[in-house]
Design an enzyme around this catalytic site. Sequence first.
Site, PDB file in Angstrom:
ATOM      1  N   ARG A 150       0.867  -0.956   0.037  1.00 45.03           N
ATOM      2  CA  ARG A 150       0.063  -0.015  -0.049  1.00 45.03           C
ATOM      3  C   ARG A 150       0.871   1.099   0.325  1.00 45.03           C
ATOM      4  O   ARG A 150       2.084   1.323   0.889  1.00 45.03           O
ATOM      5  CB  ARG A 150      -0.668  -0.088   0.824  1.00 45.03           C
ATOM      6  CG  ARG A 150      -1.777  -0.870   1.720  1.00 45.03           C
ATOM      7  CD  ARG A 150      -2.651  -1.087   2.807  1.00 45.03           C
ATOM      8  NE  ARG A 150      -4.083  -2.164   2.342  1.00 45.03           N
ATOM      9  CZ  ARG A 150      -3.161  -3.470   3.376  1.00 45.03           C
ATOM     10  NH1 ARG A 150      -2.169  -3.136   4.072  1.00 45.03           N
ATOM     11  NH2 ARG A 150      -4.684  -3.808   3.844  1.00 45.03           N
ATOM     12  N   LYS A 181      -2.543  -2.507   7.126  1.00 45.42           N
ATOM     13  CA  LYS A 181      -4.141  -1.404   8.565  1.00 45.42           C
ATOM     14  C   LYS A 181      -4.304  -2.196   9.790  1.00 45.42           C
ATOM     15  O   LYS A 181      -3.668  -3.777  10.010  1.00 45.42           O
ATOM     16  CB  LYS A 181      -5.212  -2.284   7.158  1.00 45.42           C
ATOM     17  CG  LYS A 181      -5.263  -1.310   5.802  1.00 45.42           C
ATOM     18  CD  LYS A 181      -6.396  -1.057   5.234  1.00 45.42           C
ATOM     19  CE  LYS A 181      -6.727  -0.245   4.057  1.00 45.42           C
ATOM     20  NZ  LYS A 181      -7.671  -0.576   3.152  1.00 45.42           N
ATOM     21  N   HIS A 261      -2.516   2.331  -5.787  1.00 47.56           N
ATOM     22  CA  HIS A 261      -3.318   0.839  -5.488  1.00 47.56           C
ATOM     23  C   HIS A 261      -3.789   0.542  -7.440  1.00 47.56           C
ATOM     24  O   HIS A 261      -3.784  -0.913  -6.872  1.00 47.56           O
ATOM     25  CB  HIS A 261      -4.774   1.230  -4.833  1.00 47.56           C
ATOM     26  CG  HIS A 261      -4.786   0.584  -4.085  1.00 47.56           C
ATOM     27  ND1 HIS A 261      -3.951   0.549  -2.596  1.00 47.56           N
ATOM     28  CD2 HIS A 261      -5.412  -0.045  -3.639  1.00 47.56           C
ATOM     29  CE1 HIS A 261      -5.211   0.018  -1.809  1.00 47.56           C
ATOM     30  NE2 HIS A 261      -6.029  -1.326  -2.370  1.00 47.56           N
ATOM     31  N   ARG A 264      -1.274  -2.043  -6.753  1.00 47.09           N
ATOM     32  CA  ARG A 264      -1.341  -3.271  -5.956  1.00 47.09           C
ATOM     33  C   ARG A 264      -2.213  -4.031  -6.545  1.00 47.09           C
ATOM     34  O   ARG A 264      -1.905  -5.233  -6.546  1.00 47.09           O
ATOM     35  CB  ARG A 264      -1.764  -2.668  -4.326  1.00 47.09           C
ATOM     36  CG  ARG A 264      -1.965  -3.833  -3.209  1.00 47.09           C
ATOM     37  CD  ARG A 264      -2.441  -2.739  -2.206  1.00 47.09           C
ATOM     38  NE  ARG A 264      -3.249  -3.768  -1.329  1.00 47.09           N
ATOM     39  CZ  ARG A 264      -2.732  -4.275  -0.971  1.00 47.09           C
ATOM     40  NH1 ARG A 264      -1.696  -4.563  -0.615  1.00 47.09           N
ATOM     41  NH2 ARG A 264      -3.558  -4.776   0.838  1.00 47.09           N
ATOM     42  N   HIS A 287      -4.649  -9.247   3.688  1.00 45.85           N
ATOM     43  CA  HIS A 287      -6.052  -9.079   3.852  1.00 45.85           C
ATOM     44  C   HIS A 287      -6.418 -10.360   5.869  1.00 45.85           C
ATOM     45  O   HIS A 287      -6.309 -10.571   5.197  1.00 45.85           O
ATOM     46  CB  HIS A 287      -6.604  -9.799   2.864  1.00 45.85           C
ATOM     47  CG  HIS A 287      -7.167  -8.199   1.440  1.00 45.85           C
ATOM     48  ND1 HIS A 287      -6.965  -8.845   0.043  1.00 45.85           N
ATOM     49  CD2 HIS A 287      -6.481  -7.226   1.171  1.00 45.85           C
ATOM     50  CE1 HIS A 287      -7.314  -7.862  -0.573  1.00 45.85           C
ATOM     51  NE2 HIS A 287      -6.747  -6.529   0.278  1.00 45.85           N
ATOM     52  N   TYR A 296     -10.453 -10.402  -6.351  1.00 48.14           N
ATOM     53  CA  TYR A 296      -9.457 -10.573  -7.627  1.00 48.14           C
ATOM     54  C   TYR A 296      -9.719 -12.306  -8.560  1.00 48.14           C
ATOM     55  O   TYR A 296      -9.151 -12.101  -9.229  1.00 48.14           O
ATOM     56  CB  TYR A 296      -7.721 -10.756  -7.115  1.00 48.14           C
ATOM     57  CG  TYR A 296      -7.574  -9.648  -6.229  1.00 48.14           C
ATOM     58  CD1 TYR A 296      -7.620  -8.658  -6.584  1.00 48.14           C
ATOM     59  CD2 TYR A 296      -7.588  -9.194  -4.655  1.00 48.14           C
ATOM     60  CE1 TYR A 296      -6.796  -7.463  -6.180  1.00 48.14           C
ATOM     61  CE2 TYR A 296      -6.685  -8.128  -4.549  1.00 48.14           C
ATOM     62  CZ  TYR A 296      -6.764  -6.885  -4.896  1.00 48.14           C
ATOM     63  OH  TYR A 296      -6.168  -5.787  -4.517  1.00 48.14           O
TER      64      TYR A 296
END
Length: 323
Positions: A150, A181, A261, A264, A287, A296
């Site tokens: 990120r 995150k 992004h 990414r 994630h 994806y």
Amino acid sequence: MNTDDASLVEKYLEYVRVEKRLAARTVELYALDLGKLSANAAKLSVALVEVKNNHIRRWVAQMHSGGRSGRGIALILSGWRGFYTWLGRQGLVSSNPVQDVRSPKAPKPLPKALAVDDAVQFADFESDDNAWLEARDAAMVELLYGSGLRVGELVGLDVVAGKDAKGWVDLQAAEAHVLGKGSKRRTVPVGKTALEALTRWLELRGPLGTATGAPTAATQADAAAALFTGRNGTRLTAQSVWQRLKRRSQLAGLNTPVHPHMLRHSFASHVLQSSGDLRAVQELLGHANITTTQVYTRLDFQHLAKAYDAAHPRARLRTPKKD
């Protein structure tokens, strides 16, 4: 619209115009939405104060089947909900028939990813900037596309590991340690090309992280720690990365502006296309929930569908024979 309903709508519009001081355009949109509500109620010979929850749900279904977007329906419902809240304060309705009604969920757009050829073209591109800038930008691109970082993780990287470091790259182990995150740490592999780009950048970066080698006293500590800095010695910001990538994509001749992004997304899509290992992609991206990663698979299916359409004889359109 009967006289009583028209009077209620007019009073409400006056209320939002005068007491809530909403913009004229907003009041116009409210009037249009309430016109739709009144027309629907009139078709059923129902007064606005007698509208029930099942009426609202029926009208939402009609709007949805008629092709109105989920976002458009949500805006209309918001206007209706506010109107019935006001009617409740006037003591004209006992409950708000719109309160628990939600618009249909809009399909989530697919993440924008570059085609493999475009991604490679972008990563391989060499600008005419001075060597210092070019080395820095090339290293950033390689980490974003090669490791799926990120932009916040990228600009948070320090040159070396430390107790206060949010992240760093271990060149010997070919690993990037990042703070993602939710303050969750993860380790991702760094490829050979990225290692080469980072090595060149560190050779040119200088001990103070500036193009001139003379940061101000206020920025000296951060300049010495940050892996990626601007020419004045301050840690590079996410906004600056966005600007640099957009400029680089234009110079590289790509048809779409590239943002962090997107690289990414391209990383995730291309790894999934090659490996088919969804769990591995989840780990690489950091994630917490695999459902986030599953988007994806839709990109991967698009890739497979295009390959099928281009290669399979049964996928090719044939001109029907004339009798």
